[in-house]
Design a protein around this motif. Structure first.
Motif, PDB file in Angstrom:
ATOM      1  N   TYR A 120       0.827  -1.204   0.000  1.00  0.00           N
ATOM      2  CA  TYR A 120       0.000   0.000   0.000  1.00  0.00           C
ATOM      3  C   TYR A 120       0.872   1.269   0.000  1.00  0.00           C
ATOM      4  O   TYR A 120       0.396   2.338  -0.374  1.00  0.00           O
ATOM      5  CB  TYR A 120      -0.960   0.006   1.199  1.00  0.00           C
ATOM      6  CG  TYR A 120      -2.185  -0.883   1.029  1.00  0.00           C
ATOM      7  CD1 TYR A 120      -2.096  -2.112   0.404  1.00  0.00           C
ATOM      8  CD2 TYR A 120      -3.435  -0.482   1.510  1.00  0.00           C
ATOM      9  CE1 TYR A 120      -3.213  -2.929   0.250  1.00  0.00           C
ATOM     10  CE2 TYR A 120      -4.564  -1.294   1.363  1.00  0.00           C
ATOM     11  CZ  TYR A 120      -4.442  -2.517   0.738  1.00  0.00           C
ATOM     12  OH  TYR A 120      -5.547  -3.320   0.589  1.00  0.00           O
ATOM     13  N   ALA A 180     -11.968  -2.501  -4.917  1.00  0.00           N
ATOM     14  CA  ALA A 180     -10.914  -1.515  -4.602  1.00  0.00           C
ATOM     15  C   ALA A 180     -11.197  -0.185  -5.297  1.00  0.00           C
ATOM     16  O   ALA A 180     -10.953   0.883  -4.729  1.00  0.00           O
ATOM     17  CB  ALA A 180      -9.545  -2.053  -5.004  1.00  0.00           C
ATOM     18  N   LEU A 185      -9.359   2.855  -3.467  1.00  0.00           N
ATOM     19  CA  LEU A 185      -7.935   2.483  -3.456  1.00  0.00           C
ATOM     20  C   LEU A 185      -7.289   2.687  -4.821  1.00  0.00           C
ATOM     21  O   LEU A 185      -6.078   2.915  -4.916  1.00  0.00           O
ATOM     22  CB  LEU A 185      -7.770   1.018  -3.034  1.00  0.00           C
ATOM     23  CG  LEU A 185      -7.856   0.722  -1.541  1.00  0.00           C
ATOM     24  CD1 LEU A 185      -7.889  -0.781  -1.298  1.00  0.00           C
ATOM     25  CD2 LEU A 185      -6.676   1.336  -0.794  1.00  0.00           C
TER      26      LEU A 185
END
Ligand code: COA
Length: 278
Positions: A120, A180, A185
């Motif tokens: 991440y 996501a 994200l």
């Protein structure tokens, strides 16, 4: 022609001013060892200010984008060497993520597969992110007994609303690329087979923009989030004035091609960078 790092953990190709940089430990699902972190740092340094690189894309070789930190080499084999070795390994990984967050060129994460934990860090470091629907994202730290460190908790909260970030961090479940994208994200998800073409399409658009304005813009988006409105207003005035010292003609040319030449409309496209040079 592919360039391989000395120990082979990183690879890149430069094609048409796009640097296609890859985590290159597919047999280890591209998890980040100290060696990979050093080599990625070196590769980013090599590529950052080259004139033949206008956009950088970070992807992973094989079925994974990155399975996060290398649990064996980064944690288990480093910790017995003591505090200095631990801090050194942290500096190397956090260091290349930081460089990537403030990279001179626009950056795109092309998430082709697994993306866990420490992954991440570079995911957030890239300006834009596109994922395969088949990719799987997870804050897996809780599953092996630690908190999401190395900035991963911060990334979760920067990119997702509070409840989602909390659920994602506490449950240790994976979400696919489509989810996501819904959760923030990544920008978009699409079938893996279409991923590279879409990323290339976006990169081609970025290559046509004024590079000084792009760097000022991407930094501004990261900086103003923590400022009051008044501070942001002031920062943005000064950031533009600083950008003018590197490229004062670009905006004049942009206005000229619209108002005088009538060759494009800024609302609908970009001025022609080449024309000024001609
Ligand atoms: N650290 C160290 N080794 C890792 C690793 C990691 N984060 N991720 C994968 N590997 C290694 C495996 O140990 C295995 O090594 P081996 O061939 O010597 O046995 C190899 O990579 C392949 O992994 P494998 O688990 O067999 O692949 P898979 O495709 O079945 O599963 C994952 C892929 C990513 C789901 C699984 O490897 C995994 O859960 N990795 C850990 C993810 C994680 O929690 N990362 C967070 C770290 S902060």
């Amino acid at each position: 022609m592919t360039t391989l790092s000395p120990k082979g953990t990183v690879a890149y190709d430069i094609i048409g001013r796009i640097a296609w940089l890859r985590f290159n430990r597919p047999e280890k699902r591209n998890c980040m060892s100290p060696t990979l972190n050093q080599e990625m740092g070196d590769a980013l340094a090599e590529l950052e200010f080259r004139d033949d690189v206008g956009v950088l894309v970070l992807s992973g070789e094989g079925t994974s984008w990155s399975a996060g930190m290398d649990l064996k080499e980064y944690f288990r084999e480093t910790e017995p060497k003591g505090l200095g070795a631990v801090r050194q390994a942290q500096r190397e990984s956090y260091g290349w993520w930081r460089r990537l967050r403030w990279y001179q060129k626009p950056t795109i994460a092309m998430v082709n597969g697994w993306c866990f934990g420490g992954g991440y860090g570079p995911l957030f470091a890239c300006d834009l992110a596109f994922a395969a629907e088949e990719a799987q994202f997870g804050l897996s730290e809780i599953n092996w007994g630690i908190l999401p460190g190395g900035g991963a908790t911060k990334v979760a909260l920067e990119l997702m609303p509070f409840r989602r970030a909390m659920y994602h961090a506490m449950m240790g479940e994976t979400i696919d690329g489509t989810t996501a994208a819904q959760w923030g994200l990544v920008n978009e998800a699409m079938p893996l087979a279409a991923l590279r073409d879409r990323v290339e399409e976006v990169a081609q658009v970025l290559l046509k923009k004024n590079p000084v304005a792009l760097k000022a813009t991407k930094d501004a988006i990261r900086r103003v989030g923590e400022m009051t409105y008044d501070n942001a207003e002031d920062y943005l005035v000064r950031a533009q004035e600083a950008a003018n010292s590197f490229d004062n003609e670009g905006r004049h040319e942009g206005i000229r091609q619209f108002i005088d030449d009538k060759t494009y409309k800024p609302g609908l496209g970009t001025y022609d960078l080449e024309k000024r040079k001609a």
